[in-house]
Design a protein around this motif. Structure first.
Motif, PDB file in Angstrom:
ATOM      1  N   VAL A 166       0.805  -1.361  -0.278  1.00 56.62           N
ATOM      2  CA  VAL A 166       0.022   0.154  -0.294  1.00 56.62           C
ATOM      3  C   VAL A 166       0.251   1.235   0.434  1.00 56.62           C
ATOM      4  O   VAL A 166       0.461   2.048  -0.622  1.00 56.62           O
ATOM      5  CB  VAL A 166      -1.288  -0.018   1.518  1.00 56.62           C
ATOM      6  CG1 VAL A 166      -0.009   0.364   2.541  1.00 56.62           C
ATOM      7  CG2 VAL A 166      -2.363   0.861   0.787  1.00 56.62           C
ATOM      8  N   THR A 167       1.623   1.181   0.463  1.00 58.11           N
ATOM      9  CA  THR A 167       3.299   2.188   0.649  1.00 58.11           C
ATOM     10  C   THR A 167       3.440   2.883  -1.239  1.00 58.11           C
ATOM     11  O   THR A 167       3.230   4.100  -1.497  1.00 58.11           O
ATOM     12  CB  THR A 167       4.335   2.293   1.789  1.00 58.11           C
ATOM     13  OG1 THR A 167       3.518   1.956   2.867  1.00 58.11           O
ATOM     14  CG2 THR A 167       5.033   3.440   1.466  1.00 58.11           C
TER      15      THR A 167
ATOM     16  N   VAL B 170       8.206   3.951   8.161  1.00 55.72           N
ATOM     17  CA  VAL B 170       6.840   3.364   8.021  1.00 55.72           C
ATOM     18  C   VAL B 170       6.728   2.129   7.904  1.00 55.72           C
ATOM     19  O   VAL B 170       8.167   1.062   7.287  1.00 55.72           O
ATOM     20  CB  VAL B 170       5.896   3.699   6.343  1.00 55.72           C
ATOM     21  CG1 VAL B 170       7.015   3.645   5.186  1.00 55.72           C
ATOM     22  CG2 VAL B 170       4.276   2.888   6.245  1.00 55.72           C
TER      23      VAL B 170
ATOM     24  N   PRO C  46       6.797  -0.174  14.222  1.00 55.85           N
ATOM     25  CA  PRO C  46       7.764   0.850  15.646  1.00 55.85           C
ATOM     26  C   PRO C  46       9.302   1.296  14.548  1.00 55.85           C
ATOM     27  O   PRO C  46       9.985  -0.132  14.604  1.00 55.85           O
ATOM     28  CB  PRO C  46       7.246   0.084  16.410  1.00 55.85           C
ATOM     29  CG  PRO C  46       6.350  -1.254  16.076  1.00 55.85           C
ATOM     30  CD  PRO C  46       6.801  -1.331  14.788  1.00 55.85           C
TER      31      PRO C  46
ATOM     32  N   ASP D 279       7.525   9.830  11.184  1.00 54.27           N
ATOM     33  CA  ASP D 279       7.071   8.653  11.680  1.00 54.27           C
ATOM     34  C   ASP D 279       5.788   7.933  11.553  1.00 54.27           C
ATOM     35  O   ASP D 279       5.037   8.942  12.213  1.00 54.27           O
ATOM     36  CB  ASP D 279       7.445   8.009  13.308  1.00 54.27           C
ATOM     37  CG  ASP D 279       7.562   6.620  13.684  1.00 54.27           C
ATOM     38  OD1 ASP D 279       6.766   5.630  13.222  1.00 54.27           O
ATOM     39  OD2 ASP D 279       7.726   6.463  14.207  1.00 54.27           O
TER      40      ASP D 279
ATOM     41  N   TRP E 222       0.340   3.965  10.274  1.00 53.65           N
ATOM     42  CA  TRP E 222      -1.398   3.733   9.477  1.00 53.65           C
ATOM     43  C   TRP E 222      -1.140   2.179   8.869  1.00 53.65           C
ATOM     44  O   TRP E 222      -0.340   1.755   9.037  1.00 53.65           O
ATOM     45  CB  TRP E 222      -1.131   4.853   7.945  1.00 53.65           C
ATOM     46  CG  TRP E 222      -0.315   4.727   7.175  1.00 53.65           C
ATOM     47  CD1 TRP E 222       1.385   4.994   6.915  1.00 53.65           C
ATOM     48  CD2 TRP E 222       0.247   4.305   5.776  1.00 53.65           C
ATOM     49  NE1 TRP E 222       1.820   4.661   5.549  1.00 53.65           N
ATOM     50  CE2 TRP E 222       1.494   4.394   4.725  1.00 53.65           C
ATOM     51  CE3 TRP E 222      -1.726   3.599   4.444  1.00 53.65           C
ATOM     52  CZ2 TRP E 222       1.317   4.202   3.598  1.00 53.65           C
ATOM     53  CZ3 TRP E 222      -0.339   3.396   3.224  1.00 53.65           C
ATOM     54  CH2 TRP E 222       0.552   3.999   2.937  1.00 53.65           C
TER      55      TRP E 222
ATOM     56  N   GLU F 224      -5.620  -0.860   5.358  1.00 52.79           N
ATOM     57  CA  GLU F 224      -6.493  -0.453   5.458  1.00 52.79           C
ATOM     58  C   GLU F 224      -7.474   1.359   5.239  1.00 52.79           C
ATOM     59  O   GLU F 224      -8.453   1.636   5.010  1.00 52.79           O
ATOM     60  CB  GLU F 224      -7.237  -0.961   6.656  1.00 52.79           C
ATOM     61  CG  GLU F 224      -7.220  -3.393   6.220  1.00 52.79           C
ATOM     62  CD  GLU F 224      -6.345  -3.297   7.224  1.00 52.79           C
ATOM     63  OE1 GLU F 224      -4.950  -2.921   7.149  1.00 52.79           O
ATOM     64  OE2 GLU F 224      -6.294  -4.654   7.429  1.00 52.79           O
TER      65      GLU F 224
ATOM     66  N   ASP G 293      -3.686  -3.067  16.251  1.00 50.93           N
ATOM     67  CA  ASP G 293      -2.388  -2.703  16.898  1.00 50.93           C
ATOM     68  C   ASP G 293      -2.582  -1.819  18.591  1.00 50.93           C
ATOM     69  O   ASP G 293      -3.439  -1.701  18.910  1.00 50.93           O
ATOM     70  CB  ASP G 293      -1.652  -1.488  15.765  1.00 50.93           C
ATOM     71  CG  ASP G 293      -1.325  -1.710  15.473  1.00 50.93           C
ATOM     72  OD1 ASP G 293      -0.391  -3.070  14.338  1.00 50.93           O
ATOM     73  OD2 ASP G 293      -1.131  -1.121  14.206  1.00 50.93           O
TER      74      ASP G 293
ATOM     75  N   ILE H 255       3.329   3.219  18.638  1.00 52.52           N
ATOM     76  CA  ILE H 255       2.554   2.273  18.733  1.00 52.52           C
ATOM     77  C   ILE H 255       3.830   0.819  19.312  1.00 52.52           C
ATOM     78  O   ILE H 255       4.690   1.040  19.388  1.00 52.52           O
ATOM     79  CB  ILE H 255       2.569   1.890  17.090  1.00 52.52           C
ATOM     80  CG1 ILE H 255       1.664   2.987  16.571  1.00 52.52           C
ATOM     81  CG2 ILE H 255       2.117   0.241  16.238  1.00 52.52           C
ATOM     82  CD1 ILE H 255       0.202   3.339  17.032  1.00 52.52           C
TER      83      ILE H 255
ATOM     84  N   ARG I 263       1.335  -5.583  17.047  1.00 50.42           N
ATOM     85  CA  ARG I 263       0.519  -5.906  16.623  1.00 50.42           C
ATOM     86  C   ARG I 263      -0.438  -6.751  18.190  1.00 50.42           C
ATOM     87  O   ARG I 263       0.772  -7.109  19.015  1.00 50.42           O
ATOM     88  CB  ARG I 263       0.061  -6.838  15.772  1.00 50.42           C
ATOM     89  CG  ARG I 263       0.434  -6.100  14.456  1.00 50.42           C
ATOM     90  CD  ARG I 263      -0.385  -5.438  13.856  1.00 50.42           C
ATOM     91  NE  ARG I 263      -2.243  -6.158  13.300  1.00 50.42           N
ATOM     92  CZ  ARG I 263      -2.503  -5.741  12.781  1.00 50.42           C
ATOM     93  NH1 ARG I 263      -2.308  -4.338  11.961  1.00 50.42           N
ATOM     94  NH2 ARG I 263      -4.674  -6.091  12.409  1.00 50.42           N
TER      95      ARG I 263
ATOM     96  N   GLY J 133       8.380  -5.102   7.891  1.00 50.12           N
ATOM     97  CA  GLY J 133       7.548  -4.141   7.867  1.00 50.12           C
ATOM     98  C   GLY J 133       6.281  -4.937   6.697  1.00 50.12           C
ATOM     99  O   GLY J 133       5.458  -4.523   6.347  1.00 50.12           O
TER     100      GLY J 133
ATOM    101  N   ARG K 189       3.833  -7.554   6.691  1.00 53.54           N
ATOM    102  CA  ARG K 189       2.525  -8.358   7.078  1.00 53.54           C
ATOM    103  C   ARG K 189       2.395  -9.822   6.928  1.00 53.54           C
ATOM    104  O   ARG K 189       2.249  -9.602   5.364  1.00 53.54           O
ATOM    105  CB  ARG K 189       1.303  -7.418   7.183  1.00 53.54           C
ATOM    106  CG  ARG K 189       0.701  -6.730   8.420  1.00 53.54           C
ATOM    107  CD  ARG K 189      -0.409  -5.743   7.405  1.00 53.54           C
ATOM    108  NE  ARG K 189      -1.281  -6.583   8.088  1.00 53.54           N
ATOM    109  CZ  ARG K 189      -2.740  -5.291   8.172  1.00 53.54           C
ATOM    110  NH1 ARG K 189      -2.738  -4.160   7.859  1.00 53.54           N
ATOM    111  NH2 ARG K 189      -3.973  -6.588   7.717  1.00 53.54           N
TER     112      ARG K 189
END
Ligand code: WTA
Length: 645
Positions: free
Chosen positions: A307-308, A383, A386, A408, A411, A414, A497, A509, A512, A521, A523
């Motif tokens: 998504v980034t 991004v 953490p 930092d 997001w 989603e 999160d 943050i 999860r 980074g 998922r």
């Protein structure tokens, strides 16, 4: 938290910033107290609409129902290209930096327009129309951006599958989205190595009879097997097309793209984003969070498969008429100086990357950085996970020469765009904190009973009101969308999160709180890796957890119980790793496999992952109560053979 160092906005930066602290506060207040007025103004300022909306927003979070700019009409490619042409036809839209440092390309907005229109015509000629799904499985080459924008030109919905995913993962995603067209390349090139994209695509397409067209970009010229029935060379196809394609004007709530992401259960979900709200928030955050100013060269090192890459290589920057750098390679090849060489070569002003890359480069030593100038840099960003304060401080001191604020950005796939982030000219920084909410975002911390935590404290991070770039559905399964995000705490969007809020209202943050891993980074659901492992005939059961890893943030730790009579050996470990790569992709390789004669289970048969996580992390004195286990003795065996056997 008074011992946490604070990095105030540098005075020089303050003088030239788009948004200072006062302005951030007044805009944030307006976005919360007069949202309709605020968002109308932003939507008019950032986007060009064919027809204005009749209502700003309508939402019901209990039903996972979210709409923005109702009845508004627009086209994404017009917003990202056509409307810039009067002023920017000859401005560079995309700087492409190849894997090979000797290769680069500059693509102007006029060229981008031509390429996108030709491909859009080609797709139309192949029967693709509004609402149809197109799968994109590409390396980081300009054609990937052309493909995305060509879809938007004709109102088709793209579904990008990261080029590192396996044929099986690609097949699942093509089938779930019902794609009928695939766009790929002969091979990708990363760190000097070839990635057999066409070969993978062929293996996937063998199970996808509904895909009638496979458009193949010739990137390396490597050998490919050709299937005349569906394969067509990209360059041959677009060569015959006209240079203008009438844009399909779509509704603000028409789907823009589907992007698969991992959750705690089952197969990855197709996160569905729509047009108006998504594009607005991507554009706004790109401008405000990076303090993007006219003429800046901006580089986000992500892949368009995540998504980034969608929001911050393509849609946000191009909607703003920016110059965006797209990098085919990897940060450590040919050597650990590559990123800074690229920064100097193209005079990059804004550099956005992932903590895992920062840690890897930090490990390689300062010399790779300090031998370069980096004088062009003004803003740095992170991004994906953490960032540990040591890596943050290294990034700030060594890469940014103590001069560039670090944004930092917290997001998710989603959320579509940044949700928590410091605007660099407005917010003092604290290393490791994604700081404060973006405009219109109302974060809350909720305790286990569903009550909001007030003031400083810790809890599950939820969002209390709808935002424009919010997920609209899980493709083909709205109930799953409700179950995943809206049913844990009714009336809230639940992020998955955990977070802490300090006395200054800054968010930290903590990671999860569900069974989702964050490896470099990326998922990944523990369930996905487990499903791959149990496919092996010798495996009776598998339980996967994350554990702290110096570079990746989290590593993958797999506890595997073998079938009775199977002798564990290193060869079997290799087979299991290969199985994960085959089923998911190289990013799913377990870092540790521990043979587990038994797994800790409750009397009702539920695996106690908490205990497995503690053992993997070597936090043996906080295992908690193990007496309720069906067989407490298994824990002793697992501890005795940690990281071993
Ligand atoms: C994590 C990536 C801490 C978080 C944009 C989130 C972060 C998940 C940060 C989403 C950050 C992302 N600080 N954690 N700045 N950014 N995360 O969908 O756990 O690939 O839920 O989106 O990454 O990952 P996704």
């Amino acid at each position: 938290m008074s011992d946490v160092p604070r990095y105030p906005v540098p005075e020089d930066f303050k003088k030239k910033t788009l948004i200072d602290n006062e302005r951030y506060k007044s805009m944030y207040d307006a976005s919360i107290n007069n949202p309709d007025e605020f968002w109308s103004e932003q939507a008019r300022q950032f986007l060009t609409w064919q027809k204005p909306w009749t209502q700003v927003t309508r939402s019901d979070l209990r039903k996972g129902k979210v709409e923005w700019f109702i009845d508004g009409k627009l086209n994404v490619s017009v917003n990202c290209i056509d409307r810039h042409l009067p002023a920017r036809a000859n401005q560079v839209a995309i700087i492409w930096e190849g894997d090979n440092p000797a290769e680069d390309k500059h693509i102007t907005y006029a060229e981008l327009h031509r390429e996108v229109n030709k491909l859009a015509n080609a797709l139309r000629a192949r029967g693709v129309k509004k609402g149809d799904r197109v799968c994109i499985y590409m390396p980081m080459i300009p054609e990937a951006t052309y493909a995305m924008l060509a879809c938007t030109r004709i109102g088709a919905v793209h579904s990008i599958v990261f080029g590192g995913f396996s044929p099986d993962a690609l097949k699942d995603r093509i089938q779930n989205a019902g794609c009928e067209v695939l766009i790929t390349a002969d091979e990708g090139l990363r760190g000097g190595k070839r990635v057999p994209l066409k070969k993978n695509a062929d293996a996937a397409l063998a199970h996808c009879p509904e895909v009638h067209t496979n458009i193949v970009v010739r990137r390396t010229g490597g050998d490919v097997v050709w299937n005349d029935a569906k394969d067509v060379w990209y360059h041959e196809l677009v060569a015959q097309q006209a240079e203008f394609c009438e844009p399909e004007i779509v509704d603000a709530e028409d789907p823009l793209f589907i992007l698969y992401t991992s959750g705690s259960t089952g197969k990855p979900k197709g996160v569905l984003h729509t047009t108006g709200g998504y594009l607005l928030q991507a554009a706004m955050t790109h401008k405000y969070v990076f303090d993007y100013q006219e003429g800046d060269v901006y580089w986000c090192t992500a892949d368009v498969g995540w998504v980034t890459g969608h929001s911050y290589i393509v849609y946000g920057p191009l909607a703003n008429g920016a110059t965006t750098l797209m990098f085919e390679g990897v940060p450590t090849w040919p050597d650990a100086s590559r990123c800074w060489q690229v920064v100097d070569k193209h005079k990059v002003n804004i550099f956005y990357t992932a903590p895992t890359a920062i840690r890897a480069l930090m490990g390689a030593g300062d010399d790779w950085v300090t031998k370069t100038s980096r004088a062009s840099l003004r803003v740095l960003g992170t991004v994906g996970e953490p960032i540990n304060p040591e890596a943050w401080q290294w990034f700030y001191r060594v890469v940014g020469d103590n001069r560039c604020p670090i944004v930092d950005t917290w997001w998710q796939t989603e959320t579509g765009a940044h949700m928590l982030a410091p605007l660099p000219g407005a917010i003092d920084l604290k290393p490791g904190s994604a700081t404060v909410p973006f405009f219109g975002v109302e974060p809350v911390l909720v305790d286990a009973e569903g009550n909001e935590v007030q003031g400083a404290g810790e809890g599950n991070l939820c969002i209390k009101r709808a935002w424009p770039s919010q997920i609209r559905s899980v493709y083909g399964d709205h109930q799953r969308c409700i179950d995943t995000y809206y049913s844990t705490y009714p009336g809230y969007y639940f992020t998955g999160d955990g977070a802490r809020r300090d006395e200054d209202g800054y968010y930290w943050i903590t990671g999860r709180v569900d069974d989702v891993l964050n490896v470099s980074g990326h998922r990944m659901g523990t369930a996905e890796v487990e499903s791959a492992l149990v496919l092996h005939e010798s495996v009776a059961e598998a339980a996967v957890v994350g554990y702290p890893h110096d570079i990746k943030g989290q590593g993958i730790y797999a506890y595997v119980t073998l079938m009775d009579g199977t002798e564990p050996d290193d060869n079997l470990k290799k087979e299991l790793v290969a199985l994960c790569v085959r089923e998911i992709g190289a990013i799913a390789k377990p870092d540790v496999i521990q043979w587990a004669p038994g797994l800790p289970k409750t009397r009702s048969g539920k695996i106690m992952r908490r205990i497995l996580r503690k053992i993997a992390a070597n936090e043996l004195d906080s295992l908690g109560d193990t007496t309720t286990l069906a067989d407490p003795a298994v824990v002793d065996d697992l501890i005795a053979n940690r990281h071993g056997r």
